[in-house]
Design a protein around this motif. Structure first.
Motif, mmCIF file in Angstrom:
data_model
loop_
_atom_site.group_PDB
_atom_site.id
_atom_site.type_symbol
_atom_site.label_atom_id
_atom_site.label_comp_id
_atom_site.label_asym_id
_atom_site.label_seq_id
_atom_site.Cartn_x
_atom_site.Cartn_y
_atom_site.Cartn_z
ATOM 1 N N VAL A 168 -40.066 85.383 2.136
ATOM 2 C CA VAL A 168 -40.201 84.009 2.614
ATOM 3 C C VAL A 168 -41.193 84.027 3.769
ATOM 4 O O VAL A 168 -41.066 84.829 4.713
ATOM 5 C CB VAL A 168 -38.850 83.447 3.084
ATOM 6 C CG1 VAL A 168 -39.026 82.039 3.637
ATOM 7 C CG2 VAL A 168 -37.833 83.459 1.941
ATOM 8 N N ASN A 169 -42.186 83.141 3.702
ATOM 9 C CA ASN A 169 -43.243 83.154 4.714
ATOM 10 C C ASN A 169 -43.397 81.754 5.338
ATOM 11 O O ASN A 169 -43.530 80.774 4.613
ATOM 12 C CB ASN A 169 -44.567 83.570 4.071
ATOM 13 C CG ASN A 169 -44.474 84.944 3.430
ATOM 14 O OD1 ASN A 169 -44.135 85.916 4.085
ATOM 15 N ND2 ASN A 169 -44.738 85.002 2.126
ATOM 16 N N THR A 170 -43.399 81.562 6.626
ATOM 17 C CA THR A 170 -43.122 82.628 7.575
ATOM 18 C C THR A 170 -42.067 82.090 8.517
ATOM 19 O O THR A 170 -42.338 81.131 9.261
ATOM 20 C CB THR A 170 -44.383 83.002 8.371
ATOM 21 O OG1 THR A 170 -45.421 83.337 7.487
ATOM 22 C CG2 THR A 170 -44.119 84.105 9.375
ATOM 23 N N PRO A 171 -40.832 82.600 8.463
ATOM 24 C CA PRO A 171 -39.793 82.128 9.361
ATOM 25 C C PRO A 171 -40.020 82.671 10.779
ATOM 26 O O PRO A 171 -40.806 83.606 10.945
ATOM 27 C CB PRO A 171 -38.519 82.701 8.742
ATOM 28 C CG PRO A 171 -38.967 83.942 8.044
ATOM 29 C CD PRO A 171 -40.365 83.678 7.565
ATOM 30 N N THR A 179 -43.226 73.701 6.583
ATOM 31 C CA THR A 179 -43.730 74.223 5.315
ATOM 32 C C THR A 179 -43.897 75.728 5.381
ATOM 33 O O THR A 179 -43.992 76.317 6.458
ATOM 34 C CB THR A 179 -45.069 73.573 4.947
ATOM 35 O OG1 THR A 179 -46.018 73.850 5.982
ATOM 36 C CG2 THR A 179 -44.922 72.066 4.778
ATOM 37 N N GLY A 180 -43.917 76.330 4.184
ATOM 38 C CA GLY A 180 -44.104 77.768 4.076
ATOM 39 C C GLY A 180 -44.251 78.138 2.624
ATOM 40 O O GLY A 180 -44.548 77.280 1.767
ATOM 41 N N THR A 181 -44.063 79.406 2.333
ATOM 42 C CA THR A 181 -44.161 79.882 0.954
ATOM 43 C C THR A 181 -43.046 80.878 0.683
ATOM 44 O O THR A 181 -42.480 81.480 1.603
ATOM 45 C CB THR A 181 -45.514 80.562 0.675
ATOM 46 O OG1 THR A 181 -45.644 81.698 1.531
ATOM 47 C CG2 THR A 181 -46.667 79.601 0.884
ATOM 48 N N VAL A 214 -31.439 86.489 -4.062
ATOM 49 C CA VAL A 214 -31.643 85.706 -2.849
ATOM 50 C C VAL A 214 -32.477 86.510 -1.859
ATOM 51 O O VAL A 214 -32.502 87.742 -1.877
ATOM 52 C CB VAL A 214 -30.302 85.310 -2.208
ATOM 53 C CG1 VAL A 214 -29.492 84.472 -3.165
ATOM 54 C CG2 VAL A 214 -29.514 86.535 -1.776
ATOM 55 N N SER A 215 -33.153 85.774 -1.014
ATOM 56 C CA SER A 215 -34.010 86.413 -0.017
ATOM 57 C C SER A 215 -33.180 86.976 1.128
ATOM 58 O O SER A 215 -31.962 86.741 1.223
ATOM 59 C CB SER A 215 -34.995 85.382 0.537
ATOM 60 O OG SER A 215 -34.293 84.433 1.337
ATOM 61 N N ALA A 216 -33.853 87.695 2.012
ATOM 62 C CA ALA A 216 -33.215 88.116 3.259
ATOM 63 C C ALA A 216 -32.943 86.882 4.111
ATOM 64 O O ALA A 216 -33.645 85.871 4.016
ATOM 65 C CB ALA A 216 -34.126 89.092 3.995
ATOM 66 N N PRO A 217 -31.899 86.929 4.953
ATOM 67 C CA PRO A 217 -31.599 85.775 5.820
ATOM 68 C C PRO A 217 -32.754 85.462 6.766
ATOM 69 O O PRO A 217 -33.486 86.358 7.195
ATOM 70 C CB PRO A 217 -30.360 86.224 6.590
ATOM 71 C CG PRO A 217 -29.779 87.339 5.797
ATOM 72 C CD PRO A 217 -30.934 88.027 5.129
ATOM 73 N N PHE A 218 -32.912 84.193 7.068
ATOM 74 C CA PHE A 218 -33.930 83.786 8.032
ATOM 75 C C PHE A 218 -33.401 82.585 8.806
ATOM 76 O O PHE A 218 -32.372 81.996 8.464
ATOM 77 C CB PHE A 218 -35.268 83.464 7.344
ATOM 78 C CG PHE A 218 -35.187 82.334 6.358
ATOM 79 C CD1 PHE A 218 -35.389 81.018 6.749
ATOM 80 C CD2 PHE A 218 -34.903 82.586 5.016
ATOM 81 C CE1 PHE A 218 -35.314 79.984 5.841
ATOM 82 C CE2 PHE A 218 -34.827 81.558 4.103
ATOM 83 C CZ PHE A 218 -35.033 80.248 4.503
ATOM 84 N N ALA A 219 -34.152 82.208 9.850
ATOM 85 C CA ALA A 219 -33.673 81.173 10.767
ATOM 86 C C ALA A 219 -34.439 79.871 10.586
ATOM 87 O O ALA A 219 -35.633 79.863 10.267
ATOM 88 C CB ALA A 219 -33.798 81.651 12.208
ATOM 89 N N ILE A 220 -33.715 78.778 10.781
ATOM 90 C CA ILE A 220 -34.302 77.439 10.883
ATOM 91 C C ILE A 220 -33.798 76.841 12.184
ATOM 92 O O ILE A 220 -32.596 76.898 12.485
ATOM 93 C CB ILE A 220 -33.915 76.548 9.695
ATOM 94 C CG1 ILE A 220 -34.448 77.130 8.377
ATOM 95 C CG2 ILE A 220 -34.432 75.118 9.896
ATOM 96 C CD1 ILE A 220 -34.017 76.349 7.145
#
Length: 993
Positions: A539-542, A553-555, A627-633
Motif C-alpha cells: 500500500v503506497n504510501t501510508p 489518495t494512494g495506490t 490482506v496487506s500489512a497494517p497501516f495508519a489513517i
C-alpha cells in the motif's frame, strides 16, 4: 332400618337372573381299575371302599362300572366330588344295580345333607333313581351291602342352580377396507351388530382413537357409546364405524373396538384401514455421468428425470443440491428450486433437466435432489457427477523435429513415419544418439504422465531416463533399460511404482544408446488445477491523512496467478481494527493481467486508526486476495460523528402487550463524552419523554448484572455522563421487563440509558408491506456541534414477527435480521453474512439475480423473494450457501418475476434465523435506465438525473414528501439530511452534507 335393608337386597337380587344347569356322565367303559380319582365329563370323582384295597373292578355294557364280585366283593363303595361346591344342588339321578341276590342300598348326601329318599334298595337290573333336596357342598354317593355281590354304576346326573353369565355377542368380529385420501376424511361407514343376554350392566363400546362409532349411519359419531339393556337383554343393535378425519397418511390396521359389560367376557371388533397420503413419484431414483472437464462446465447435455404426484394437497417443490441446478427446459432457466403446481391433487408427469454447475473445483459430487410436498414422504434423487482434469500437456509431435512451443529438443534430428513406428498418429520423433533429450514446458503439479515408445533394434545397454523437476532439482522417475521392441504406452502416477514425485512442474527424457534407436510419441500429462490467487503486495504510501471533507489518495499493488477473463480487480478497505465485516471499495482496475496497481481513495471522515488493511478481490473468477500489512489513517479535525446508531430492536417481545417498554437500540459514542440531559430522540412513533435514571433503573441494572459473568457488565452513566468510546443500549422505558431477556452472553461494558416511562405502544413501525410510505427513521441528537444521527429502515424488509432487528453500518446501510428474540437481545450476535452486493438483470422473460458475500457464518441458504404491490411476498428461487467462509463467494439465480418488480434477498442460518437485504427494483416489462449522480453532495449543490423522467417524488428521512424543483434533469435546494428519491419507480438514497 330393616325395611330399607330388605328393599336394597331385593333390588340387588332383582337384577340377578338364575338358571338351572344339569351335569350328566354315562360310563361306557371300565373307568376304575382300582380305587382312586377319575375325571368324568370334566368333574373329578373319587372312588373308595371297604376293603380299601383289592377287589374286582370290571365293566358290563348294560350295568356299567363294576365294583367287586361274588368272590371278591366290597361291602361298601363311596363315590364323592367337590366339583359342585359353588352351586345349590336340587336333584341327583343315579343309574345303578347289584349282582344276583344282592342285598344292598344306595344313599345320596350333599354337604352332609341326606337327599330324599334316604336310601333305595338295589335290584339286579340297571335302574335310575332320583334323589332330591337343596344343598351345596361335597356330593357323596354311598353303596352298602350285607351280601357278597358286585355293585354297578352306569350314569350320574346332577342338577343345580346358578346365576346365568352375562354374555355380549358381536358380528362380525373384524372389519377392513376403511380408506380415504389425506384431507378427504372421514372414511365411509361399515356396520357390525352387538347384542347381549343375562346382562347386569350397560354395554360400553370404546373404539381406538383412529376410529369413531355411531348408532346412526351418517351422524352422531363419537369416541364412546353406551348401550343399555332391557331386563338383562340387549337387542341386536347396528353400530357404524369409520376412520376419523384429518389423519396423516399411513395404515391403521388391527385397531380394536372394545366392548365391555360387568361380568361378561370382553369382546373386540378389529378394524383395518388406510389413509392414502400425497404421493410423489420420481423416475429414475439415481443419475450418474454428470461430468465435465475442469473449466468447461456446466455438464452437457443435461440429464433428465420425471416427476409426478397424486393425492396432493400442495405443490411439489424440487430442490437441487448446492453443486447442481435444475430446469424444465433443456438449455435455459436453470435454478435451484422448481415448484410444480398441483391441480385437483395431481401433478402430471413432468420432465426435469439437471446438470452439474459451472465453475466447480475438481472433485466428485455425490448429492441428492429432494422432492417435498405437504404430507407426502420426501423423495430423493441421487446424483453423481465429477469435475475432472484434462491434460495440461497433450503432444503428438505433428511438427516432427521442430520442437512445439515451450518444448526443448536436443539432438532430435529424425522421425518415424512407417506404420507401427508411431503412436496415435504419424510421425514419432527419433532418439538415435546418447544424450538426445526432450524437455517439456513448465506445468503445475502433475498427477499423471504417459508416453509411447518403441525400441528399434535396441538391446539391454540402451536406456531412456525419465526425470521430473520439483523446484529443488531434477528427480529420477524411471530408467527404462529394457526398452520394449513393440509400441508400448508407459504410465506413471503419484501412487504407481515407480511413482511421480509430488509437485512435479516439468519432465525431461534422455536417451543412452548402445545399439538401436528409440521411437518416442504421444506425451500426455494431467495436472492438478491450481486455483486463482491474489496477493496484495503493498500500500503506497501510508500514513494517510483525511479530514471530514477531504479524502486521501494512494495506490495498492498486487499479483495474481492463473487466468482471469473480463475481470475487474477491486481494492477494499477494512475498519480501524482490521476487520472486513463491512469493507469499503476504494478503487478498481479492469484487467486480466496477473499483476497491477490500483489507484485508491481513502474516504473523507475515515476514523483514525493504526490497524487498517487493504485487500484486493476479483470479479471473474471471484477470488478474495490476501490482506496487506497494517497501516495508519489519521483523521484531522474529527471525529466527524459524535455517535453512531448500530442496531434497533424494532419488533420487541411483548408477552403482556407492553411493546413500548421493551424496545431498545444500540449506539456507540465518538471521541467526546455525552450528557444524557442533552439527548433528544425523534421516534418513528410516540413522543420523546426524556431520560430517567432512578431507583427503578438501579434495580433493573443490578438484577441484570447478577446474570452476567465478568468482565461483562452494565453500567449507568455516572452523573448522567456517557464516556467517550462507550457502547450504549438505549431502553425505551424504565418499565423495561428485563425478565424476558437474556444478557448473560455480555462480555464487555455496556452503558444503559432509559427513557422515562409512559409510552406503552411501540416506538417503531413493525413489518408493513401495504401501500403508502414504508420508510421509518430514528433520529438522535445531543445538540451543539455534534449534529443529528439518523438511520432509516424499510418496514417491508424487516422480519414479520417478534424479534425483528435492523443493523446499520457507518454509512447507514441497513441489514435486516430477527436475532432479537426474548432469549437474545441485540448485543453480540454477529451478522450471518457480509453481503457485498445484490443486483439483477432482465433475462428474456425472466430475471437473473447476482449477489456476493465477503464472509458467511452458519449460512444455510438464500431465498429470493418477490414483493407485489399488494404487499404479498413470494419466494421465487433458493440457493444454498457455503456455511462458513471468509472468502468472496458469488451467487446467481434466474427465476420468473411473476409480475413483481421489487425483490429482496433473504438469508437463512442453519438454526433458522434469517436476515434480509435492501429491496431492489427491476421492471423487465419496460426497462428503465435512469440513474442519479452523484448521490452525495454538499448543501447548495444539485443532483443530476440521466434519462427520461416519468415520475419523481422525494421523501425526507421521516417519510414526508419534500417539494423540490426538477429543472433540466437537476434537483436543487435540498437542505442537509437524508432523502429518498423514487424515480420512475426506482428508489435512490440521497445524502446532502
Amino acid at each position: 332400618m330393616r325395611k330399607i335393608a330388605s328393599f336394597s337386597l331385593f333390588l340387588l337380587f332383582a337384577n340377578i337372573i338364575f338358571a338351572q344347569v344339569t351335569y350328566t356322565h354315562t360310563i361306557t367303559s371300565k373307568t376304575w381299575s382300582s380305587f382312586g380319582t377319575q375325571t368324568l365329563s370334566g368333574v373329578s370323582w373319587t372312588a373308595s371302599g371297604t376293603p380299601t384295597t383289592g377287589g374286582f373292578f370290571g365293566y358290563e355294557a348294560d350295568r356299567g362300572q363294576q365294583f367287586g364280585s361274588k368272590n371278591d366283593p366290597h361291602s361298601k363303595v363311596t363315590l364323592s366330588t367337590s366339583g359342585f361346591n359353588a352351586y345349590t344342588i336340587t336333584s341327583i339321578k343315579v343309574s345303578t344295580a347289584g349282582g344276583s341276590s344282592t342285598n344292598g342300598k344306595l344313599s345320596v348326601s350333599v354337604g352332609g345333607t341326606t337327599f330324599s329318599p334316604n336310601s333305595i334298595n338295589l335290584t339286579t337290573t340297571n335302574t335310575e333313581y332320583t334323589f332330591t333336596g337343596s344343598a351345596s357342598g361335597e356330593v357323596v354317593l354311598s353303596w352298602t351291602q350285607t351280601s357278597s355281590r358286585a355293585l354297578y354304576l352306569k350314569k350320574i346326573e346332577v342338577t343345580y342352580t346358578t346365576a346365568a353369565l352375562p354374555t355380549v355377542t358381536v358380528n362380525p368380529t373384524s372389519l377392513s377396507g376403511f380408506s380415504y385420501t389425506v384431507g378427504n376424511g372421514p372414511s365411509s361407514e361399515q356396520p357390525f351388530t352387538v347384542s347381549g343376554t343375562n346382562l347386569t350392566d350397560d354395554v360400553i363400546l370404546t373404539p381406538d382413537e383412529n376410529y369413531e362409532i355411531s348408532t346412526s349411519q351418517y351422524s352422531g359419531f363419537t369416541s364412546s357409546l353406551t348401550l343399555t339393556p332391557s331386563s338383562g337383554t340387549l337387542s341386536s343393535t347396528t353400530i357404524y364405524v369409520r376412520l376419523v378425519s384429518d389423519l396423516p397418511a399411513g395404515t391403521y390396521n388391527n385397531k380394536e373396538i372394545v366392548l365391555t359389560s360387568t361380568g361378561a367376557t370382553t369382546k373386540k371388533v378389529t378394524c383395518s384401514g388406510i389413509v392414502i397420503g400425497p404421493t410423489i413419484q420420481v423416475t429414475p431414483t439415481s443419475l450418474t455421468g454428470l461430468d465435465y472437464l475442469f473449466g468447461t462446465g456446466p455438464s452437457s447435455p443435461a440429464k433428465t428425470f420425471t416427476v409426478s404426484g397424486s393425492n396432493l394437497t400442495d405443490n411439489i417443490r424440487i430442490t437441487a443440491p448446492s453443486a447442481y441446478e435444475i430446469s424444465t427446459n433443456s438449455s435455459s432457466g436453470f435454478t435451484n428450486i422448481i415448484d410444480l403446481s398441483q391441480s385437483g391433487g395431481n401433478v402430471a408427469v413432468t420432465t426435469i433437466y439437471v446438470r452439474l454447475k459451472a465453475n466447480l473445483v475438481v472433485g466428485t459430487y455425490a448429492q441428492s435432489v429432494s422432492f417435498t410436498s405437504t404430507g407426502a414422504v420426501t423423495k430423493n434423487l441421487s446424483l453423481l457427477g465429477e469435475v475432472y482434469t484434462g491434460p495440461c500437456l497433450d503432444e503428438g509431435f505433428n511438427a516432427g523435429t521442430t520442437a512445439p512451443a515451450g518444448w526443448t529438443f536436443s539432438g532430435i534430428t529424425g522421425t518415424y513415419t512407417s506404420s507401427g513406428n508411431y503412436g496415435a498418429a504419424s510421425p514419432s520423433v527419433r532418439f538415435d544418439g546418447t544424450g538426445d533429450m526432450i524437455t517439456t514446458p513448465t506445468i503445475s503439479s502433475a498427477t499423471e504422465l504417459s508416453f509411447w515408445i518403441k525400441g528399434q533394434g535396441t538391446n539391454a545397454g540402451s536406456a531412456l531416463l525419465v526425470e521430473g523437476f520439483t523446484g529443488g532439482g531434477w528427480v529420477t522417475i524411471d530408467n527404462i533399460n529394457s526398452l520394449p521392441t513393440t509400441g508400448t504406452i508407459m504410465q506413471y502416477t503419484l501412487s504407481s511404482s515407480p511413482a511421480l514425485p509430488a509437485n512435479c512442474a516439468q519432465f525431461r527424457f534422455t536417451y543412452t544408446k548402445d545399439i538401436g534407436n528409440l521411437a518416442f510419441d504421444d506425451v500426455h500429462v494431467i495436472c492438478t488445477p491450481i486455483p486463482n490467487t491474489i496477493t496484495t503486495v503493498s500500500v503506497n504510501t501510508p500514513p494517510f491523512n483525511v479530514t471530514c471533507s477531504n479524502d486521501a489518495t494512494g495506490t495498492v499493488t498486487f499479483t495474481s496467478t492463473d487466468a482471469f477473463s473480463l475481470n475487474t480487480y477491486t481494492a477494499q478497505l477494512s475498519d480501524a481494527s482490521g476487520s472486513f465485516a463491512f469493507p469499503k471499495n476504494i478503487g478498481s482496475l479492469k484487467s486480466d493481467a496477473n499483476s497491477g496497481t490500483i489507484n485508491i481513495t481513502i474516504p473523507p471522515g475515515t476514523p483514525s486508526g493504526s490497524s487498517y488493511k487493504i485487500r484486493v478481490i476479483s470479479s471473474n473468477p471471484p477470488v478474495m486476495g490476501t490482506v496487506s500489512a497494517p497501516f495508519a489513517i489519521t483523521l484531522n479535525g474529527g471525529p466527524c460523528s459524535c455517535y453512531e446508531i448500530e442496531c434497533i430492536l424494532v419488533d420487541a417481545c411483548d408477552p403482556v402487550g407492553n411493546e413500548g417498554a421493551n424496545e431498545m437500540f444500540r449506539f456507540s459514542v465518538g471521541a467526546n463524552s455525552i450528557n444524557t440531559s442533552d439527548i433528544v430522540i425523534t421516534w418513528p412513533s410516540n413522543p420523546w419523554l426524556g431520560v430517567c435514571q432512578n431507583a427503578q433503573t438501579d434495580s433493573i441494572v443490578a438484577t441484570i448484572n447478577a446474570t452476567i459473568t465478568p468482565p461483562g457488565q452494565i453500567l449507568q452513566p455516572v452523573g448522567g455522563v456517557i464516556p467517550a468510546g462507550a457502547t450504549v443500549m438505549f431502553f425505551t422505558s424504565t418499565d423495561f421487563e428485563y425478565e424476558y431477556f437474556d444478557f448473560s452472553a455480555l462480555n464487555y461494558t455496556l452503558y444503559a440509558v432509559f427513557q422515562c416511562a409512559g409510552n406503552t405502544a411501540g416506538h417503531f413501525r413493525n413489518y408493513y408491506a401495504g401501500s403508502g410510505n414504508k420508510y421509518r427513521t430514528l433520529t438522535f441528537t445531543t445538540g451543539g456541534t455534534c449534529g443529528v444521527e439518523s438511520v432509516t429502515y424499510r418496514t417491508d424488509s424487516i422480519y414479520n414477527g417478534n424479534g425483528a432487528i435492523v443493523y446499520f453500518d457507518v454509512d447507514g446501510n441497513a441489514t435486516y435480521s430477527k436475532d432479537g428474540q426474548c432469549s437474545s437481545v441485540p448485543i453480540l450476535d454477529p451478522l450471518p453474512i457480509e453481503l457485498l452486493y445484490f443486483k439483477s438483470l432482465c433475462n428474456e422473460n425472466k430475471i437473473s439475480f447476482y449477489w456476493a458475500t465477503a464472509a458467511e457464518i452458519n449460512n444455510d441458504y438464500f431465498t429470493i423473494e418477490a414483493i407485489f404491490k399488494n404487499g404479498e411476498i413470494m419466494p421465487i428461487a433458493k440457493v444454498f450457501g457455503v456455511g462458513n467462509s471468509n472468502n468472496l463467494i458469488e451467487y446467481n439465480a434466474t427465476a420468473d418475476n411473476y409480475g413483481a418488480d421489487h425483490f429482496r434477498l433473504k438469508q437463512t442460518d442453519f438454526d433458522g434465523k434469517t436476515s434480509y437485504s435492501d429491496i431492489i427494483f427491476r421492471n423487465c416489462v419496460e426497462e428503465d435506465n435512469t440513474i442519479v449522480f452523484p448521490t452525495f453532495i454538499n448543501e447548495g449543490e444539485f443532483f443530476n438525473i440521466s434519462g427520461e423522467i416519468n415520475s419523481a417524488v422525494v421523501f425526507d428521512a421521516t417519510g414526508r414528501v419534500v417539494n423540490v424543483e426538477v429543472i433540466d434533469n437537476k434537483i436543487y435546494d435540498l437542505k442537509a439530511g437524508f432523502y429518498y428519491l423514487v424515480l420512475n419507480n426506482k428508489t435512490f438514497k440521497l445524502i446532502v452534507n
